[in-house]
Scaffold this motif. Structure first.
Motif, PDB file in Angstrom:
ATOM      1  N   GLN A  19      39.561  52.484  45.600  1.00  0.00           N
ATOM      2  CA  GLN A  19      38.887  53.028  44.422  1.00  0.00           C
ATOM      3  C   GLN A  19      38.044  51.961  43.726  1.00  0.00           C
ATOM      4  O   GLN A  19      36.934  52.240  43.248  1.00  0.00           O
ATOM      5  N   ILE A  20      38.556  50.739  43.675  1.00  0.00           N
ATOM      6  CA  ILE A  20      37.786  49.654  43.070  1.00  0.00           C
ATOM      7  C   ILE A  20      36.508  49.393  43.862  1.00  0.00           C
ATOM      8  O   ILE A  20      35.438  49.150  43.287  1.00  0.00           O
ATOM      9  N   LEU A  43      32.095  45.878  31.469  1.00  0.00           N
ATOM     10  CA  LEU A  43      32.787  46.549  32.574  1.00  0.00           C
ATOM     11  C   LEU A  43      31.861  46.699  33.770  1.00  0.00           C
ATOM     12  O   LEU A  43      32.250  46.405  34.913  1.00  0.00           O
ATOM     13  N   PHE A  44      30.633  47.139  33.533  1.00  0.00           N
ATOM     14  CA  PHE A  44      29.700  47.307  34.643  1.00  0.00           C
ATOM     15  C   PHE A  44      29.372  45.960  35.293  1.00  0.00           C
ATOM     16  O   PHE A  44      29.225  45.880  36.517  1.00  0.00           O
ATOM     17  N   ALA A  45      29.262  44.919  34.484  1.00  0.00           N
ATOM     18  CA  ALA A  45      28.980  43.592  35.033  1.00  0.00           C
ATOM     19  C   ALA A  45      30.138  43.118  35.902  1.00  0.00           C
ATOM     20  O   ALA A  45      29.937  42.549  36.985  1.00  0.00           O
ATOM     21  N   TRP A  46      31.369  43.343  35.440  1.00  0.00           N
ATOM     22  CA  TRP A  46      32.542  42.930  36.231  1.00  0.00           C
ATOM     23  C   TRP A  46      32.612  43.705  37.538  1.00  0.00           C
ATOM     24  O   TRP A  46      32.841  43.112  38.604  1.00  0.00           O
ATOM     25  N   LEU A  47      32.434  45.032  37.462  1.00  0.00           N
ATOM     26  CA  LEU A  47      32.478  45.847  38.676  1.00  0.00           C
ATOM     27  C   LEU A  47      31.382  45.434  39.655  1.00  0.00           C
ATOM     28  O   LEU A  47      31.600  45.381  40.870  1.00  0.00           O
ATOM     29  N   TYR A  50      32.161  41.042  40.402  1.00  0.00           N
ATOM     30  CA  TYR A  50      33.447  40.438  40.746  1.00  0.00           C
ATOM     31  C   TYR A  50      34.410  41.366  41.490  1.00  0.00           C
ATOM     32  O   TYR A  50      35.332  40.882  42.160  1.00  0.00           O
ATOM     33  N   ALA A  51      34.223  42.667  41.388  1.00  0.00           N
ATOM     34  CA  ALA A  51      35.181  43.586  42.010  1.00  0.00           C
ATOM     35  C   ALA A  51      35.152  43.499  43.533  1.00  0.00           C
ATOM     36  O   ALA A  51      36.074  43.953  44.200  1.00  0.00           O
ATOM     37  N   ARG A  52      34.096  42.905  44.092  1.00  0.00           N
ATOM     38  CA  ARG A  52      33.995  42.816  45.548  1.00  0.00           C
ATOM     39  C   ARG A  52      35.130  42.001  46.171  1.00  0.00           C
ATOM     40  O   ARG A  52      35.439  42.186  47.352  1.00  0.00           O
ATOM     41  N   ARG A 249      38.089  29.333  45.341  1.00  0.00           N
ATOM     42  CA  ARG A 249      37.346  30.541  45.663  1.00  0.00           C
ATOM     43  C   ARG A 249      38.190  31.727  45.214  1.00  0.00           C
ATOM     44  O   ARG A 249      39.349  31.853  45.626  1.00  0.00           O
ATOM     45  N   SER A 250      37.602  32.578  44.373  1.00  0.00           N
ATOM     46  CA  SER A 250      38.369  33.705  43.841  1.00  0.00           C
ATOM     47  C   SER A 250      38.853  34.615  44.957  1.00  0.00           C
ATOM     48  O   SER A 250      39.931  35.210  44.857  1.00  0.00           O
ATOM     49  N   ARG A 251      38.088  34.737  46.044  1.00  0.00           N
ATOM     50  CA  ARG A 251      38.506  35.600  47.145  1.00  0.00           C
ATOM     51  C   ARG A 251      39.781  35.074  47.810  1.00  0.00           C
ATOM     52  O   ARG A 251      40.645  35.857  48.206  1.00  0.00           O
ATOM     53  N   ILE A 252      39.905  33.747  47.922  1.00  0.00           N
ATOM     54  CA  ILE A 252      41.110  33.169  48.527  1.00  0.00           C
ATOM     55  C   ILE A 252      42.287  33.265  47.560  1.00  0.00           C
ATOM     56  O   ILE A 252      43.436  33.505  47.974  1.00  0.00           O
TER      57      ILE A 252
END
Length: 357
Positions: A19-20, A43-47, A50-52, A249-252
């Protein structure tokens, strides 16, 4: 191989993350988000930006489930390597090809409704052929739908894990040695990825870029049992922490958190049965189909609202909500009539289904 009870926590992770990702693409692509963003800019900027990183969850879960199905202790199941890879290919590709056809139709409709840079252009023959064999990124072609890169990476990671465990089995004389060597080789790949290859964005079409997250998932399965944590898993965690200290790295970081959560569910099995929700279970079941089909659905809804609906923020926000709901509805239909219908193509008559997948 005995089956394991359904892993409700994994269902919940897949449900939430899918869903994210849909919301990320709705915020990142198409004009509706541009018009609606003033209502909630943060919220739109975060989605959008960064939501990726949420997709790392799928990579970790993929490694965890691959370890469960391929090698309960690190020793590859006694099946030919070609058969394992062929079965995986047949599991992934038929739904992917159906979703690709839907993406081509959705993009064609969207091009008639609006002009926007989020709409893929009509594909060339080379672009189409490379998509069919999961190699479009390797030849420099843009994806025909958001997220199609993940299907190719999933197959690469599975193949890399199979090959690694197969080499370990050939090099070792005893099953216990093969298991230890297999886990050690996966740990080496994990470390090489986190310290070297994952730091080079030009490698993001290759499994070696993502095997750090995938390996953390595999080690969470192999290294933790009810009430017991092995030194191997603690070492894998230490590798990830050190890699983050060297280059955050935020992904890690996301991958490490998910791996720790899955490890906790192994340590305390009652957590694997939480949350007990039929809705979340259903969302988890259809998550792969939703992931495959949501982009063309969102493109078409964007086109309709761009062409026929006033560009006021609240009406465009309604369009985003409708696109989100339509993605779920089409995903559920796709799951029932395509994903489930093609399972017989890769599941042998004697195969025991993996209830957590």
């Amino acid at each position: 191989m005995s089956s394991e009870p359904r892993h409700a926590l994994i269902d919940a992770l897949k449900a939430i993350i899918s869903q994210i990702i849909v919301l990320h693409h709705l915020a990142f692509y198409g004009p509706m988000s541009d018009y609606a963003a003033p209502l909630a800019p943060e919220l739109f900027a975060w989605l959008s930006q960064y939501a990726r990183v949420a997709v790392q969850t799928f990579l970790v879960v993929g490694g965890f489930l691959a370890a469960q199905s391929l090698a309960r202790d690190g020793t590859l199941v006694a099946r030919p390597l070609g058969q394992l890879l062929g079965k995986r290919f047949l599991k992934l590709v038929p739904p992917y090809l159906a979703a690709l056809a839907l993406a081509l139709v959705g993009a064609a409709i969207a091009r008639q409704l609006m002009a926007h840079d989020s709409i893929p252009e009509a594909p060339s023959l080379g672009q189409l052929l490379t998509h069919l064999v999961l190699l479009h990124g390797h030849f420099g072609f843009d994806g025909l739908s958001a997220g199609v890169w993940y299907i190719g990476i999933d197959f690469q990671l599975y193949a890399l894990l199979c090959l690694t465990l197969w080499l370990a089995a050939r090099a070792a004389h005893l099953p216990a040695q093969a298991a230890r060597l297999g886990r050690a080789l996966v740990m080496a790949l994990l470390a090489a990825s986190l310290f070297v290859f994952n730091r080079d964005p030009s490698l993001d079409n290759w499994a070696i870029y993502f095997v750090g997250a995938y390996g953390l998932g595999a080690m969470a399965y192999w290294g933790v049992r009810p009430g017991r944590v092995s030194p191997e898993f603690l070492f894998a965690v230490a590798i990830a922490v050190a890699a983050l200290a060297l280059d955050f790295r935020s992904r890690i970081a996301m991958a490490l958190v998910v791996a720790l959560l899955l490890a906790l569910s192994r340590f305390q099995p009652r957590l694997a049965a939480w949350p007990s929700s039929s809705l979340i279970g259903w969302l988890g079941k259809v998550s792969y189909s939703v992931f495959l089909v949501h982009f063309p659905v969102c493109l078409v809804v964007n086109g309709v609202f761009e062409r026929f609906v006033p560009h006021t923020p609240w009406l465009q926000l309604l369009g985003i909500v409708l696109a989100w709901g339509a993605s779920l509805a089409v995903g559920a239909l796709f799951h029932r009539h395509v994903e489930l219908a093609t399972r017989g193509w890769w599941r042998s008559p004697r195969a025991t289904p993996n209830p957590a997948r």
